[in-house]
Scaffold this motif. Structure first.
Motif, short mmCIF file in Angstrom:
data_model
loop_
_atom_site.label_atom_id
_atom_site.label_comp_id
_atom_site.label_asym_id
_atom_site.label_seq_id
_atom_site.Cartn_x
_atom_site.Cartn_y
_atom_site.Cartn_z
N LEU A 237 0.82 -1.19 0.00
CA LEU A 237 0.00 0.00 0.00
C LEU A 237 0.86 1.25 0.00
CD1 LEU A 237 -2.73 -1.06 2.58
CD2 LEU A 237 -2.80 -1.24 0.09
N ASP A 238 0.36 2.28 -0.60
CA ASP A 238 1.06 3.55 -0.63
C ASP A 238 0.80 4.26 0.69
OD1 ASP A 238 2.21 5.95 -1.13
OD2 ASP A 238 1.23 6.32 -3.04
N ASN A 239 1.83 4.35 1.51
CA ASN A 239 1.68 4.96 2.83
C ASN A 239 1.98 6.46 2.85
OD1 ASN A 239 0.91 2.62 4.19
ND2 ASN A 239 3.03 1.91 4.27
N GLU A 240 2.29 7.02 1.68
CA GLU A 240 2.57 8.45 1.64
C GLU A 240 1.28 9.22 1.85
OE1 GLU A 240 4.57 9.52 -1.88
OE2 GLU A 240 6.26 8.14 -1.58
N ARG A 241 1.34 10.26 2.64
CA ARG A 241 0.15 11.03 2.98
C ARG A 241 0.40 12.52 2.76
NH1 ARG A 241 -0.71 7.93 8.75
NH2 ARG A 241 -1.40 5.95 7.90
N ASP A 242 -0.65 13.20 2.35
CA ASP A 242 -0.56 14.65 2.22
C ASP A 242 -0.69 15.28 3.60
OD1 ASP A 242 -0.35 14.48 -0.54
OD2 ASP A 242 -2.53 14.50 -0.82
N ILE A 243 0.12 16.28 3.84
CA ILE A 243 0.07 17.00 5.12
C ILE A 243 -0.26 18.46 4.84
CG2 ILE A 243 1.39 17.74 7.15
CD1 ILE A 243 3.10 15.25 6.82
N GLU A 244 -1.27 18.95 5.52
CA GLU A 244 -1.65 20.36 5.40
C GLU A 244 -1.42 21.04 6.73
OE1 GLU A 244 -5.38 21.37 3.55
OE2 GLU A 244 -5.53 19.37 2.65
N TRP A 245 -0.66 22.11 6.70
CA TRP A 245 -0.39 22.86 7.92
C TRP A 245 -1.41 23.99 8.06
CZ3 TRP A 245 2.97 20.86 11.23
CH2 TRP A 245 3.94 19.98 10.74
N ILE A 246 -1.86 24.19 9.29
CA ILE A 246 -2.74 25.33 9.60
C ILE A 246 -1.86 26.38 10.26
CG2 ILE A 246 -4.76 26.12 10.87
CD1 ILE A 246 -5.86 23.28 10.70
N ALA A 247 -1.50 27.38 9.47
CA ALA A 247 -0.51 28.37 9.93
C ALA A 247 -1.21 29.61 10.48
CB ALA A 247 0.42 28.74 8.78
N CYS A 248 -1.57 29.54 11.74
CA CYS A 248 -2.10 30.73 12.42
C CYS A 248 -1.87 30.55 13.91
CB CYS A 248 -3.57 30.96 12.11
SG CYS A 248 -4.65 29.64 12.65
N GLU A 249 -1.89 31.62 14.67
CA GLU A 249 -1.58 31.57 16.10
C GLU A 249 -2.81 31.37 16.96
OE1 GLU A 249 1.38 31.44 17.34
OE2 GLU A 249 2.35 31.65 15.39
N ASP A 250 -3.95 31.92 16.52
CA ASP A 250 -5.15 31.88 17.35
C ASP A 250 -5.77 30.48 17.37
OD1 ASP A 250 -7.31 33.49 18.80
OD2 ASP A 250 -8.46 32.43 17.25
N ALA A 251 -6.01 29.95 18.58
CA ALA A 251 -6.50 28.58 18.72
C ALA A 251 -7.91 28.42 18.13
CB ALA A 251 -6.50 28.17 20.19
N ASP A 252 -8.77 29.42 18.34
CA ASP A 252 -10.13 29.33 17.81
C ASP A 252 -10.12 29.32 16.28
OD1 ASP A 252 -11.26 29.25 20.32
OD2 ASP A 252 -11.52 31.43 20.44
N GLU A 253 -9.25 30.13 15.71
CA GLU A 253 -9.16 30.16 14.25
C GLU A 253 -8.61 28.85 13.71
OE1 GLU A 253 -7.08 32.79 10.66
OE2 GLU A 253 -6.95 33.46 12.74
#
Length: 268
Positions: A237-253
């Motif tokens: 199986l292809d174990n490679e995964r896309d990773i998306e970073w959420i780049a912001c400081e505010d926890a609610d955002e």
């Protein structure tokens, strides 16, 4: 008391992973190709079995008796039993057979226990790293007519009865069992000891030590009796995964953006 430990020789899964790391992903590997690969891969004691062996050694040291290792498989399983002896086991029994499925292995192990041991307590791993069926300890207990519990993280013996702690998802349960019994040991129960230097020296080399008895399983036990499962192919199986970073400081955002991403992917 006699503590019996089931030991399995498996192929070095780390070595197999390294060999397969260069193969194309999502490609089916035929049985013949995989079997050829397994033949070239060095064997080792199933790592999970070491927790069962450590539990048995601790019980022997605390309550006296002996630790007997039992194994079913090819003759190269002797190397796993030599390691068990170097860790402190007293003796071992190996019955050589053709490759068996988990049901067949349980049948042969049950016969070894009945004919070659006087087991008060049988300890197994939760699983083997090759098959990972989680079935053998329960099947073995059924063949022997003994009580069985899995996920054991602590064992004590009081008045010839077992007092064990079993790890559940959110709690630890306490049980009392009569002997003889079969237990499978949680990998969180202990930290297996290393083989001693003297043990390594004593049980290394080609010679089969006197403490390990090897014999062929009786033909009538095997011929036409067991159902053999056969894997037709393996798919990498292809174990490679896309990773998306959420780049912001505010926890609610951050939480808001995470929920939106999960919704877009249909997860929520």
């Amino acid at each position: 008391m006699q503590f019996v430990v089931c030991i399995k020789q498996v192929r070095d899964v780390a070595a197999i992973s390294e060999m397969l790391s260069h193969a194309p992903r999502s490609v089916a590997i035929k049985t013949e190709e995989m079997m050829d690969l397994l033949e070239k891969t060095p064997g080792m004691m199933n790592p999970e079995d070491k927790h069962a062996l450590e539990a048995a050694l601790q019980l022997r040291d605390a309550f006296g008796g002996e630790v007997v290792c039992v194994s079913v498989g090819r003759e190269d399983a002797i190397s796993a039993l030599k390691e068990a002896m170097a860790m402190g086991a007293d003796r071992a029994e190996l019955w050589t057979t053709q490759e068996l499925d988990v049901s067949g292995s349980a049948d042969v192990l049950a016969t070894i226990v009945k004919e070659r041991t006087q087991a008060d307590l049988i300890l197994c791993a939760e699983l083997s790293v090759d098959a990972s069926t989680h079935q053998l300890p329960a099947l073995l207990a059924s063949r022997l007519g003994m009580p069985y519990l899995n996920g054991i993280c602590d064992i004590s013996i009081e008045d010839q009865k077992l007092r064990v702690r079993r790890k559940l998802p959110e709690e630890i349960a306490l049980y009392r069992l009569s002997l003889p019994a079969v237990l499978s040991i949680s990998p969180h129960a202990n930290e297996p000891r290393y083989p001693s230097v003297m043990g390594i020296v004593r049980f290394s080399g080609e010679k089969i030590p006197a403490q390990i008895r090897v014999e062929a399983a009786p033909e009538e036990m095997i011929k036409g009796k067991f159902f053999f499962t056969k894997t037709q192919e393996w798919t990498l199986l292809d174990n490679e995964r896309d990773i998306e970073w959420i780049a912001c400081e505010d926890a609610d955002e951050k939480a808001d953006q995470l929920l939106k991403k999960l919704n877009r992917r249909g997860i929520l």
